[in-house]
Design an enzyme around this catalytic site. Structure first.
Site, PDB file in Angstrom:
ATOM      1  N   ASP A 189      15.923  87.902  33.246  1.00 58.03           N
ATOM      2  CA  ASP A 189      16.984  87.476  32.299  1.00 58.03           C
ATOM      3  C   ASP A 189      18.186  88.768  32.693  1.00 58.03           C
ATOM      4  O   ASP A 189      17.812  89.682  33.034  1.00 58.03           O
ATOM      5  CB  ASP A 189      17.226  87.198  30.663  1.00 58.03           C
ATOM      6  CG  ASP A 189      18.035  87.631  30.117  1.00 58.03           C
ATOM      7  OD1 ASP A 189      19.651  87.262  31.203  1.00 58.03           O
ATOM      8  OD2 ASP A 189      18.389  88.031  28.910  1.00 58.03           O
ATOM      9  N   ASP A 233      12.114  71.157  41.599  1.00 56.62           N
ATOM     10  CA  ASP A 233      11.614  69.931  41.505  1.00 56.62           C
ATOM     11  C   ASP A 233      12.581  68.951  41.462  1.00 56.62           C
ATOM     12  O   ASP A 233      13.677  68.970  41.464  1.00 56.62           O
ATOM     13  CB  ASP A 233      11.249  71.002  39.844  1.00 56.62           C
ATOM     14  CG  ASP A 233       9.798  70.061  39.204  1.00 56.62           C
ATOM     15  OD1 ASP A 233       9.020  69.170  39.505  1.00 56.62           O
ATOM     16  OD2 ASP A 233       9.497  71.418  39.002  1.00 56.62           O
ATOM     17  N   HIS A 248       3.414  74.909  34.696  1.00 56.16           N
ATOM     18  CA  HIS A 248       4.038  75.108  33.479  1.00 56.16           C
ATOM     19  C   HIS A 248       3.627  74.944  31.876  1.00 56.16           C
ATOM     20  O   HIS A 248       4.071  74.348  31.348  1.00 56.16           O
ATOM     21  CB  HIS A 248       5.415  75.039  33.459  1.00 56.16           C
ATOM     22  CG  HIS A 248       5.390  73.510  34.117  1.00 56.16           C
ATOM     23  ND1 HIS A 248       5.504  73.627  35.878  1.00 56.16           N
ATOM     24  CD2 HIS A 248       6.454  72.262  33.777  1.00 56.16           C
ATOM     25  CE1 HIS A 248       5.514  71.865  35.628  1.00 56.16           C
ATOM     26  NE2 HIS A 248       6.164  71.756  34.913  1.00 56.16           N
ATOM     27  N   ASP A 249       2.376  73.453  32.671  1.00 60.55           N
ATOM     28  CA  ASP A 249       2.496  72.521  31.201  1.00 60.55           C
ATOM     29  C   ASP A 249       0.677  73.166  31.248  1.00 60.55           C
ATOM     30  O   ASP A 249       0.244  72.091  30.495  1.00 60.55           O
ATOM     31  CB  ASP A 249       1.979  71.248  32.315  1.00 60.55           C
ATOM     32  CG  ASP A 249       3.937  70.667  32.446  1.00 60.55           C
ATOM     33  OD1 ASP A 249       4.501  71.110  31.832  1.00 60.55           O
ATOM     34  OD2 ASP A 249       3.422  69.505  33.617  1.00 60.55           O
ATOM     35  N   ASP A 303      21.136  87.659  28.111  1.00 61.09           N
ATOM     36  CA  ASP A 303      21.095  86.844  27.165  1.00 61.09           C
ATOM     37  C   ASP A 303      20.455  86.065  26.670  1.00 61.09           C
ATOM     38  O   ASP A 303      20.009  85.138  25.717  1.00 61.09           O
ATOM     39  CB  ASP A 303      21.532  85.601  26.781  1.00 61.09           C
ATOM     40  CG  ASP A 303      21.190  84.371  28.520  1.00 61.09           C
ATOM     41  OD1 ASP A 303      20.619  85.400  29.017  1.00 61.09           O
ATOM     42  OD2 ASP A 303      22.024  83.383  29.676  1.00 61.09           O
ATOM     43  N   ASP A 336      17.335  83.494  34.300  1.00 63.07           N
ATOM     44  CA  ASP A 336      18.505  83.058  35.182  1.00 63.07           C
ATOM     45  C   ASP A 336      18.098  83.077  36.736  1.00 63.07           C
ATOM     46  O   ASP A 336      17.181  83.707  37.307  1.00 63.07           O
ATOM     47  CB  ASP A 336      19.548  83.431  34.645  1.00 63.07           C
ATOM     48  CG  ASP A 336      19.800  85.313  35.148  1.00 63.07           C
ATOM     49  OD1 ASP A 336      19.739  85.813  35.008  1.00 63.07           O
ATOM     50  OD2 ASP A 336      20.053  85.237  33.328  1.00 63.07           O
ATOM     51  N   ASN A 376      21.885  88.578  32.941  1.00 59.29           N
ATOM     52  CA  ASN A 376      22.830  88.604  31.891  1.00 59.29           C
ATOM     53  C   ASN A 376      22.720  89.203  30.906  1.00 59.29           C
ATOM     54  O   ASN A 376      23.544  88.830  29.635  1.00 59.29           O
ATOM     55  CB  ASN A 376      23.624  87.860  32.529  1.00 59.29           C
ATOM     56  CG  ASN A 376      23.713  86.437  31.673  1.00 59.29           C
ATOM     57  OD1 ASN A 376      22.012  86.841  31.889  1.00 59.29           O
ATOM     58  ND2 ASN A 376      23.893  85.362  31.530  1.00 59.29           N
ATOM     59  N   ASP A 401       8.138  65.514  40.080  1.00 60.19           N
ATOM     60  CA  ASP A 401       7.324  65.351  39.449  1.00 60.19           C
ATOM     61  C   ASP A 401       6.551  63.999  38.618  1.00 60.19           C
ATOM     62  O   ASP A 401       8.224  62.917  39.118  1.00 60.19           O
ATOM     63  CB  ASP A 401       8.834  65.546  38.255  1.00 60.19           C
ATOM     64  CG  ASP A 401       8.168  65.502  36.978  1.00 60.19           C
ATOM     65  OD1 ASP A 401       7.076  66.934  36.169  1.00 60.19           O
ATOM     66  OD2 ASP A 401       8.261  64.867  35.924  1.00 60.19           O
TER      67      ASP A 401
END
Length: 569
Positions: free
Chosen positions: A24, A101, A333-334, A28, A32, A26, A202
């Site tokens: 991250d 992706d 990620h899955d 938040d 990003d 910035n 995907d």
């Protein structure tokens, strides 16, 4: 045996970045694009060649970016197109390639195409999606959605159902419509002309459905994952991919890897046989299904090593036989974290993480490292259901409670083992606030509580860390051609060890990986024990064999020998 004239991606290692969770910049609480740019030198230091970014496009984030509302703009939570252009430029300056992706089985229901599609049957965009009339006042068939419930959603304005194999906010595109295919090809050209280096596609094997949309078996409706019936590897999928290759891909020097759930090796080779001109690689799920049970993925089973040997060996040999190429992965990620699922994330976390890396990286194919794997990041354990964000996890929690009446304790044990959020927790950079991922008070997903002990800073201070071991594995792939070209041969002589050879004309790589929790003895094959050899890499010491070819292996031992068959060192 492979020819020495390999494509650049066959000699490469891929590092997968989940943008929301990587870094991250910035503050938040959400990762990003600029955060990725800040860490490019880290990926370069590890030795990876290609970065795969999970979706970065505009999205309502019902399914964390896999519901896309605009394919040509960057999601504002991740940055701007200028930020992406800068990321791509700096990556290329470092000699790193970027693949994106491509999510084109479905869109978001907020995509302008779908908003138009549901206005009227006569709308020119209506046929961009799969709409069906009711059958006896019910859904067109009994297919279930990946995230629970029916895969059909009724819309009053048109008096029809639309198909969504995933969430109802993810309507499936109608690839039968040539206009849809041309729209997709134009999207691909948009990004390829920017200079990206390829696509991960995907669920690309779902884009062609059986024309009659047959019911699935009744018994199947009681299982998890029933939505693929009649949808996977449909009758025109290869025609569509050949068309994509002819019109788009063949005009660029890029790499493609297709995600192909519920695809066996016989079907997979059709996608990747170089002579067919479709895709370069596919992600299969055969090893991911080894611990499935009564509740599909969300079962508390442990894989059996004998099954793992059979599955991975079959993909090695069959791909080579049919002019194909493997994609090699333990996690993404899955999926759950590799060391928690296939190794031991407790006492033997470091050595078992190294062992798993050895087993995979010495095989033939292109290895994929999911962010954090290279430092041995683990599954979550001390969490409540309120800590989770994942649509699939929250749906399973409700289904287990309401349909199966399981206790909360049992449900959470399963979620700790299999939730997709295990992989999506923020990257652990340091032992400071939020693991150095962000200085914001709250991160989009809870940081794993073990970040004080498992983080990049700690790994880089320790010469024996998983990070440096992975770095060496990648170096070996880059510098020893036998790792990419050698023929694969399984050595199935020990029930607790996965061992195999990679063979070329004058060398053999002997790879030995123990899955035992205790010290065991391993016997080197009789035809190898008298040959000159040296250790290329190991996760322990003293792995020399005696005159009888015996090696004493510590728990989760891994060792790779280079053996010369025609000349001495």
């Amino acid at each position: 045996m492979m020819s020495d004239s390999l494509k650049w991606w066959q000699k490469s290692v891929v590092y997968q970045v989940y943008p929301k969770s990587f870094n991250d910049s910035n503050d938040d609480g959400v990762g990003d694009l600029n955060g990725i740019t800040e860490k490019l030198n880290y990926i370069k230091e590890l030795g990876a060649d290609i970065i795969w970014l999970n979706p970065i496009y505009d999205s309502p984030h019902i399914d964390n970016g896999y519901d896309i509302s605009n394919y040509r703009t960057i999601d504002s939570s991740l940055g701007t197109m200028t930020d992406f252009d800068q990321l791509l430029k700096k990556a290329h300056e470092l000699g790193l390639k970027i693949i994106l992706d491509l999510v084109v089985n479905h869109t978001s229901d907020q995509h302008p195409w779908f908003k138009e599609s549901q206005k009227s049957k006569n709308n020119p965009y209506h046929d961009y999606y799969i709409w069906k009339d009711p059958v006896n006042n019910h859904e067109p068939n009994n297919w279930g959605s990946s995230f629970g419930g029916s895969s059909w959603e009724y819309v009053n304005t048109v008096g029809q159902y639309y198909l969504h194999l995933f969430a109802k906010q993810q309507p499936d595109l109608n690839w039968e419509n040539s206009k849809v295919r041309q729209e997709v090809f134009d999207i691909m050209r948009f990004w390829l002309n920017k200079g990206i280096d390829g696509f991960r596609m995907d669920v690309i094997n779902l884009i062609s459905k059986k024309a009659d949309f047959p019911d699935g078996p009744v018994v199947q409706q009681k299982k998890f994952g029933d939505y693929y019936y009649g949808a996977a590897n449909g009758p025109k999928v290869h025609d569509y991919l050949k068309e994509m290759n002819s019109q788009v891909l063949r005009h660029y020097d890029v790499v493609t890897v297709g995600e192909t759930p519920h695809t066996n090796i016989e079907e997979a080779v059709k996608y990747v046989d170089r002579r067919r001109h479709e895709l370069d690689m596919v992600f299969h799920f055969d090893h991911m299904h080894l611990d499935y049970g009564k509740y599909g993925k969300f079962s508390k089973n442990r894989f059996k090593l004998k099954d793992l040997k059979i599955v991975l060996s079959r993909w090695q040999t069959e791909m080579a036989k049919h002019h194909g190429w493997n994609s090699l992965y333990w996690s993404n990620h899955d999926q759950a974290r590799a060391v928690s699922r296939f190794g031991d994330d407790g006492k033997y976390r470091v050595v078992s993480a190294k062992m798993l890396g050895t087993l995979l990286h010495m095989m033939q194919g292109t290895p994929y490292i999911f962010e954090g794997e290279e430092i041995g990041m683990t599954n979550l354990h001390d969490t409540r259901i309120s800590d989770y964000n994942d649509l699939e996890t929250l749906d399973v929690y409700k289904r287990f409670q309401n349909d199966y009446h399981l206790s909360k304790e049992d449900i959470m044990k399963t979620i700790h083992m299999k939730s997709r959020d295990n992989a999506r927790t923020p990257m652990q950079w340091s032992d400071s606030k939020n693991a150095g991922f962000s200085s914001f008070n709250r991160t989009w997903l809870k940081v794993n509580s073990n970040f004080k002990d498992i983080n990049v800073d700690q790994a880089k201070k320790d010469p024996n860390s998983v990070f440096y071991y992975y770095q060496k594995l990648i170096w070996l792939r880059h510098n020893y051609s036998i790792v990419t070209t050698g023929e694969y041969r399984l050595i199935d002589n020990n029930s607790q060890v996965f061992s195999y050879e990679r063979v070329n004309s004058d060398e053999i790589l002997l790879v030995i990986c123990s899955f035992a929790h205790e010290t065991i003895q391993y016997k080197v094959p009789i035809d190898l024990k008298q040959l000159k050899h040296k250790v290329l890499i190991s996760n322990g010491d003293h792995y020399e064999w005696d005159d009888n070819g015996n090696i004493i292996l510590q728990p989760y031992a891994a060792v790779v020998y280079l053996i010369k068959t025609k000349q001495e060192y």
